[in-house]
Design an enzyme around this catalytic site. Sequence first.
Site, PDB file in Angstrom:
ATOM      1  N   GLU A 130       0.807  -1.360  -0.095  1.00  0.00           N
ATOM      2  CA  GLU A 130      -0.134   0.029   0.086  1.00  0.00           C
ATOM      3  C   GLU A 130       0.839   1.367   0.057  1.00  0.00           C
ATOM      4  OE1 GLU A 130      -2.417   1.598  -0.935  1.00  0.00           O
ATOM      5  OE2 GLU A 130      -4.029   1.558   0.699  1.00  0.00           O
ATOM      6  N   ASP A 136      -2.482  -4.878   0.832  1.00  0.00           N
ATOM      7  CA  ASP A 136      -1.724  -3.890   1.457  1.00  0.00           C
ATOM      8  C   ASP A 136      -0.308  -4.486   1.893  1.00  0.00           C
ATOM      9  OD1 ASP A 136      -3.976  -2.070   1.554  1.00  0.00           O
ATOM     10  OD2 ASP A 136      -4.854  -3.213   2.777  1.00  0.00           O
TER      11      ASP A 136
END
Length: 252
Positions: free
Chosen positions: A80, A108
């Site tokens: 992310e 992420d």
Amino acid sequence: MEDFVRQCFNPMIVELAEKAMKEYGEDPKIETNKFAAICTHLEVCFMYSDFHFIDERGESIIVESGDPNALLKHRFEIIEGRDRTMAWTVVNSICNTTGVEKPKFLPDLYDYRENRFIEIGVTRREVHIYYLEKANKIKSEKTHIHIFSFTGEEMATKADYTLDEESRARIKTRLFTIRQEMASRGLWDSFVSPREAKRQLKKDLKSQEPCVGLPIKVSHRTSPALKTLEPMWMDSNRTAALRASFLKCPKK
């Protein structure tokens, strides 16, 4: 809200959030609640990985900042916050190296200790409801899901919370602090309520005369960073429609 974001979050996080929004035609100065939501999610992702390393035996250890352990391997790979091209490059590299199944959506984080991708969620609703929505979207048992709320609740795949209790408590405390700081500035209600946000946006835009510098083109694309935060904030289609209905100069 914009002032709060710039005061509350690390400048690096703010810069990454701005880039993520601008990449998708979204203006941090206009969609300030979304700006705050993306910064919050980014910070949780970074805090998740902070201080966690893997030693020479392959065991997970916690090393506080400042300790001379540069040879240790970071336990988590942060995906992310990267632009999409680089993020997928990292994901592909991990999959090729480890043999892990490639996810359909950008995750992420990647956990080198457990050999799995992680999807982080932040919500103010019931964590189990958001967890089910997230799981239904991802449709993969290979990606581990971990949801945090602003009320201190959390939920994770198979009740496996990955991190130690102290590390998770640090994240929960930070989210609670963000909530309290927003509330003290009268920003919390509009941050979590679409109806209140609509009222506040209308009020703010009416105060701007003339309508100089407001965007003409309305984006209907949803940034990857925001997707992990829905429905903590409105999706971009609703935001765009709302913005379009109010971006009109007042009649003289």
